[in-house]
Design a protein around this motif. Sequence first.
Motif, short mmCIF file in Angstrom:
data_model
loop_
_atom_site.label_atom_id
_atom_site.label_comp_id
_atom_site.label_asym_id
_atom_site.label_seq_id
_atom_site.Cartn_x
_atom_site.Cartn_y
_atom_site.Cartn_z
N TYR A 248 -3.42 -2.58 -6.05
CA TYR A 248 -3.97 -1.63 -5.08
C TYR A 248 -4.78 -0.55 -5.78
CZ TYR A 248 -1.70 -3.29 -0.86
OH TYR A 248 -1.35 -4.05 0.23
N ALA B 216 0.84 -1.20 0.00
CA ALA B 216 0.00 0.00 0.00
C ALA B 216 0.87 1.25 0.00
CB ALA B 216 -0.92 -0.01 1.21
N LYS C 136 -6.26 0.82 -0.78
CA LYS C 136 -6.81 -0.46 -0.33
C LYS C 136 -6.45 -1.55 -1.34
CE LYS C 136 -11.35 0.57 -2.36
NZ LYS C 136 -12.80 0.76 -2.09
N PRO C 137 -6.25 -2.78 -0.86
CA PRO C 137 -5.88 -3.88 -1.77
C PRO C 137 -7.06 -4.31 -2.62
CG PRO C 137 -6.20 -4.70 0.45
CD PRO C 137 -6.29 -3.21 0.54
#
Length: 202
Positions: free
Chosen positions: A133, A33, A127-128
């Motif tokens: 990402y 991230a 956020k993944p």
Amino acid sequence: MPNRLSRRAVLAGLGGLAATLMLPVPQARAISASAATALVDKVVKEINQVINSGRPEAQMIAQFETMLRRYADVPTIARSCLGPAAREVSSAQLAAYTDAFAGYVARKYGKRFREFLGSEIRVTGAKPYKDRYIVQTVFELRGQAPFDVDFLVTDRSGAMLFYEMVIEGVSMLATERAEIGAMLDAQRGDVSKLTAALRRAG
């Protein structure tokens, strides 16, 4: 509504551009991230600098094209926009089309940069998503309500790059794919003629 759609179209060019969302997922995520956020942070800082530089239009467009080639996965974006025809042309034809595509995007949207004078873009989080990402940003335009733009970042090409932007739920990669598809149809499916048309357009 026309102004809103126009603004979305301009912002698509900033990124450059979700067919690739459906690519198979590897076992491990290679990027973090923080790394994805750092990439997009560089992108938005340079966009802010270009927009507010006050430089002549030609210089702004040249800077924008340099940014696209540095931070965006242009080959992936270009192939996705070309669609099935990308599998039917030679490597030389595909390379020429990809180069023309980058210049076309830079000219098409770079000419609109002055409309964003005084604006600011901020990274707000990440956020993944599968093996990549989604880096979230907010665009704050002078005299207009702010709105969210998501950059999708992956390292599939061997380098960490962004390949898509989603503006208020609208996939800019899908939008550009429709545009290129229409242009290819106008050239009766001839990718070399499409490449020539892209070099003239924008």
